[in-house]
Write an enzyme that holds these catalytic residues in place. Structure first.
Site, mmCIF file in Angstrom:
data_model
loop_
_atom_site.group_PDB
_atom_site.id
_atom_site.type_symbol
_atom_site.label_atom_id
_atom_site.label_comp_id
_atom_site.label_asym_id
_atom_site.label_seq_id
_atom_site.Cartn_x
_atom_site.Cartn_y
_atom_site.Cartn_z
ATOM 1 N N ASP A 93 -21.266 0.851 38.617
ATOM 2 C CA ASP A 93 -21.752 -0.344 37.933
ATOM 3 C C ASP A 93 -21.815 -1.422 39.012
ATOM 4 O O ASP A 93 -20.791 -1.938 39.450
ATOM 5 C CB ASP A 93 -20.788 -0.718 36.800
ATOM 6 C CG ASP A 93 -21.259 -1.939 36.016
ATOM 7 O OD1 ASP A 93 -22.022 -2.745 36.591
ATOM 8 O OD2 ASP A 93 -20.841 -2.098 34.859
ATOM 9 N N ARG A 114 -40.971 4.146 23.135
ATOM 10 C CA ARG A 114 -39.569 4.572 23.277
ATOM 11 C C ARG A 114 -39.425 5.508 24.489
ATOM 12 O O ARG A 114 -38.348 5.648 25.058
ATOM 13 C CB ARG A 114 -39.052 5.230 21.998
ATOM 14 C CG ARG A 114 -37.621 5.770 22.115
ATOM 15 C CD ARG A 114 -36.867 5.817 20.799
ATOM 16 N NE ARG A 114 -37.563 6.541 19.770
ATOM 17 C CZ ARG A 114 -37.683 7.870 19.700
ATOM 18 N NH1 ARG A 114 -37.145 8.642 20.621
ATOM 19 N NH2 ARG A 114 -38.342 8.438 18.701
ATOM 20 N N TYR A 168 -15.589 -3.149 33.224
ATOM 21 C CA TYR A 168 -15.962 -4.047 32.119
ATOM 22 C C TYR A 168 -15.342 -3.561 30.801
ATOM 23 O O TYR A 168 -15.327 -2.348 30.519
ATOM 24 C CB TYR A 168 -17.498 -4.075 32.037
ATOM 25 C CG TYR A 168 -18.043 -4.732 30.815
ATOM 26 C CD1 TYR A 168 -17.779 -6.066 30.520
ATOM 27 C CD2 TYR A 168 -18.843 -4.010 29.922
ATOM 28 C CE1 TYR A 168 -18.294 -6.665 29.389
ATOM 29 C CE2 TYR A 168 -19.372 -4.604 28.784
ATOM 30 C CZ TYR A 168 -19.089 -5.928 28.523
ATOM 31 O OH TYR A 168 -19.597 -6.517 27.395
ATOM 32 N N LYS A 174 -27.714 -9.810 33.633
ATOM 33 C CA LYS A 174 -27.004 -10.742 34.517
ATOM 34 C C LYS A 174 -27.924 -11.191 35.664
ATOM 35 O O LYS A 174 -28.906 -11.848 35.418
ATOM 36 C CB LYS A 174 -25.717 -10.063 35.007
ATOM 37 C CG LYS A 174 -24.921 -9.377 33.866
ATOM 38 C CD LYS A 174 -24.382 -10.379 32.891
ATOM 39 C CE LYS A 174 -23.717 -9.856 31.621
ATOM 40 N NZ LYS A 174 -23.503 -8.500 31.338
#
Ligand SMILES: Cc1ncc(COP(=O)(O)O)c(C=O)c1O
Length: 391
Positions: free
Chosen positions: A182, A57, A110, A207
């Site tokens: 972004d 983690r 987005y 993406k």
């Protein structure tokens, strides 16, 4: 070892390091935890003195390999790879913005980010002011509000508006505001926001970076001091990247350069053709000279990307019929994969956002977003023409 600066496609394949032994491909370190010789070594590692991984983690070698590659591609000091683009955005915001502070955001972002800002941040007393993409720099300079962070996207999802990256980064720096972009639609091949002065660059690596529609992933890159806070939050929020997904992400990045060339050329070809079709009211593509921000796009992008959206001369029923008739384009959300996808933002990525906000983003019920893949462009054009006839 040579110190020559490598170009983007070389960085995609090899990163910055020279492999002299061991496996040619970084293996999948599929472990949750790491073993230590004794308590002293464990303590030193927990305190970050040894550079050894302790717990996945916090860090993992397969993921670190991608992080180094992203630093090379974005020109940043530190990158954190997370389990999704949303994990990257939320970890950055929660790590850097405190209760009572205000974010300035572009109004064309987005849909998931809008929901995060409006539904989750509002619960923590973090306010978000929205402003038109063209007004970001002016608002930063002229407003009485001391914004902690300025968030924007370019090209925007789904109407491909272009923000002048340098102008916004300079304005943010002048006011002591952290700038965060972004850059998902641009990819590290088509634009380099950090070189233009932006502090933090994030991607939905789901993406273009992944590129094959088979993983969910996110990256955030920036200077070490800011990234320390982002990493601190990410570690506790737990949006950790799985090592196997990191391996797939690295494999995807290896072909990013060559894929982006094809995405760019296919989308440019289709945008030109579609802009002459009478059934289409408008084509949004920054590579078209008719695009309102074409000059800014030319200045800051080395390719115009594989995303375009179209406004059909139709209503929602006709628009749905158009998308449902497509055969090569898959009827699916997401973007940036090798396969072409079509979706109606008002029914998918931007569903649930009120009509006024949609209008401000130039999204209507006849907007169709196309993610142009790497298929033969003639097949893609045929598919679109056939479905326009069927509408
Ligand atoms: C521009 C943009 N940013 C962020 C995200 C969120 O990324 P993820 O789905 O990987 O969490 C998306 C997802 O579609 C996106 O299109």
């Amino acid at each position: 070892m040579t110190t020559r600066k490598r170009k983007p496609s070389t960085l995609c394949v090899q990163g910055e390091h020279t492999q002299t032994s061991g496996p040619a491909v970084v293996p999948i370190m599929q472990t949750s935890t790491f073993v230590f010789e004794d308590q002293q070594q464990m303590l030193d590692s927990v305190q970050g003195k040894t550079g050894k991984d302790v717990y996945t983690r916090w860090s993992n070698p397969t993921t670190k390999n991608v992080e180094e590659k992203m630093n090379a591609l974005e020109g940043t000091e530190d990158t954190h790879v997370l389990a999704s683009g949303m994990a990257a955005i939320s970890s950055a915001i929660i790590g850097l913005v405190k209760n009572g502070e205000t974010i300035l955001s572009s109004d064309s972002i987005y849909g998931g980010t809008v929901h995060l800002f409006n539904k989750i941040l509002s619960q923590s007393c973090i306010e978000v002011d929205y402003v038109d993409t063209d007004e970001l720099a002016n608002r930063l300079l002229d407003s009485g509000t001391a914004y902690k962070l300025c968030f924007f996207e370019t090209p925007t999802n789904p109407t491909l508006k272009i923000v002048d990256i340098k102008k916004v980064a300079d304005a943010a720096r002048a006011k002591g505001t952290i700038s965060m972009i972004d850059s998902t639609f641009g990819s590290p091949i088509n634009q380099k926001p950090h070189e233009l002065g932006v502090d933090l660059v994030m991607h939905s690596a789901t993406k273009y970076l992944g590129g094959h529609s088979d993983i969910i992933a996110g990256t955030i890159s920036g200077p070490k001091d800011l990234m320390a806070d982002v990493r601190g939050a990410a570690k506790l929020l737990g949006g950790t990247m799985d090592p196997f997904a990191s391996f797939l992400l690295d494999r995807g990045i290896k072909t990013l350069g060559v894929r982006m060339e094809k995405h760019n050329s296919n989308a440019s070809y289709l945008a030109e053709k579609l802009s002459r079709n009478p059934r289409i009211r408008k084509v949004h593509y920054p590579g078209l000279s008719s695009h309102p921000h074409h000059d800014i796009a030319r200045k800051q992008m080395s390719g115009f990307g594989g995303m375009l959206s179209i406004e059909l001369e139709s209503d929602l029923a006709g628009t749905s019929k158009f998308v449902d008739s497509l055969e090569v384009f898959l009827n699916a959300v997401s973007l940036g994969g090798v396969e072409s996808l079509a979706s109606i933002p008002a029914l998918s990525t931007h569903y649930g956002i009120d009509e006024r906000a949609l209008n401000e983003m130039d999204i209507s019920s006849s907007t169709v977003r196309l993610s142009i893949g790497i298929e033969d462009p003639e097949d893609l054009l045929d598919d679109l023409m056939y479905s326009l006839d069927a509408m």
